[in-house]
Design a protein around this motif. Sequence first.
Motif, mmCIF file in Angstrom:
data_model
loop_
_atom_site.group_PDB
_atom_site.id
_atom_site.type_symbol
_atom_site.label_atom_id
_atom_site.label_comp_id
_atom_site.label_asym_id
_atom_site.label_seq_id
_atom_site.Cartn_x
_atom_site.Cartn_y
_atom_site.Cartn_z
ATOM 1 N N ARG A 44 21.652 18.436 13.275
ATOM 2 C CA ARG A 44 21.571 16.999 12.966
ATOM 3 C C ARG A 44 21.559 16.117 14.208
ATOM 4 N N GLU A 101 23.211 6.152 7.192
ATOM 5 C CA GLU A 101 23.345 6.494 5.775
ATOM 6 C C GLU A 101 22.492 7.683 5.344
ATOM 7 N N ASP A 121 21.286 11.398 4.729
ATOM 8 C CA ASP A 121 21.978 12.684 4.601
ATOM 9 C C ASP A 121 21.123 13.817 5.159
ATOM 10 N N ALA A 122 21.576 15.039 4.980
ATOM 11 C CA ALA A 122 20.927 16.206 5.589
ATOM 12 C C ALA A 122 19.565 16.532 4.994
ATOM 13 N N SER A 123 19.186 15.861 3.910
ATOM 14 C CA SER A 123 17.858 16.108 3.344
ATOM 15 C C SER A 123 16.765 15.374 4.119
#
Length: 279
Positions: A101, A57, A59-61
Motif C-alpha cells: 500500500r 479514504e 481501501d485496499a481494493s
Amino acid sequence: MTAPATETRHAAVLGSPIAHSLSPVLHRAAYAELGLADWEYGRHEVTEEALPGFLAELDASWLGLSLTMPLKRAVIPLLDEVSDTARAVEAVNTVVWTADRRRVGHNTDVPGLVAALRERGVTGVPHAAVLGAGATAGSAVAALARVGVAEVTAYVRSDARAEEMRGWGERLGVPVHTEPWRRAAEALTAPLVIATTPAGATDELAEAVPERPGTLFDVLYEPWPTPLAAAWTKRDGVLLGGLDLLVHQAVLQVELMTGRSPAPLAAMRAAGQRALAGR
C-alpha cells in the motif's frame, strides 16, 4: 498491487472539472478487451484541497488513479515514491499502489507524447515550439528531448512561467528559449508545434497559420477540432490531437494499474473516437 481475489478492483480519474473526461471510456474498453470483469473505473470530482482526504479514504481494493488538473502537482507531497520522469517535470498523472500500500506516482504523459509522435513518424525535428507553460508543457519538453529535438521555444504569459520552462529544459537536457505570448504567432513557423493551452487560448492564432505548416500537436480533444487545428488541416499540415495523447498515455496507465501488457491500443482508440463522435 494485488487486491483480494474475490474483491472488485477499483481505479478512477480525479480532477476538477472532470465531467468531460474520456478516461473512463478508454479504461473500460481496455478492461473489456482484456477480460478484466472484476475491474471498475470511475470518475470523481476532486479539488486540490479535497485530495488528501480522498486518498486517505481509499481501501485496499483501489489500485490505480489517473489525475488531471489541478492535481498533477498537488499530489506529489502525498506520495511515497515518484518516478524519475514525473519528478523531472513536477507532474504526476498516474498513481498506483504497491502490495504493501505504498503510493507510487508516475507520468505517462511524457512517454504517451513520444509514442504519439513516433506513431506519426515525427522524430529528429531540429526545432519545436511549445504554446503554454503548465504541467503538460513540461511533459512536452521532456517528450521533445526524447525524440531528439535540439531546441525548444516556449511562448508563455508570465516571467515566472518562462523561468519555470527554462528550468525544465536544463533538467531535461534540451535548451528552452522563452518568448512572450504576444509573439505566439511566430511559433507556427516551427517544424513542430505543441499547443498545451486551455480551450480558446489559441483561437486567435488560426489566421496566422503559414502556407506550408509543419506538424501541430494540439493536446485538446474537446472541443475538436479547435480553430487552430481546423486551420492547420486546411493548409495540409500534419495534425495530431488530444485523443492521440490521451489514448497513448492511457495505454501505459492500464499496464501500470493492472499489470497486463500490452494494453489494447486499437480498442481504446476506437472507443474514444465513438465517444467523441457522440458528443
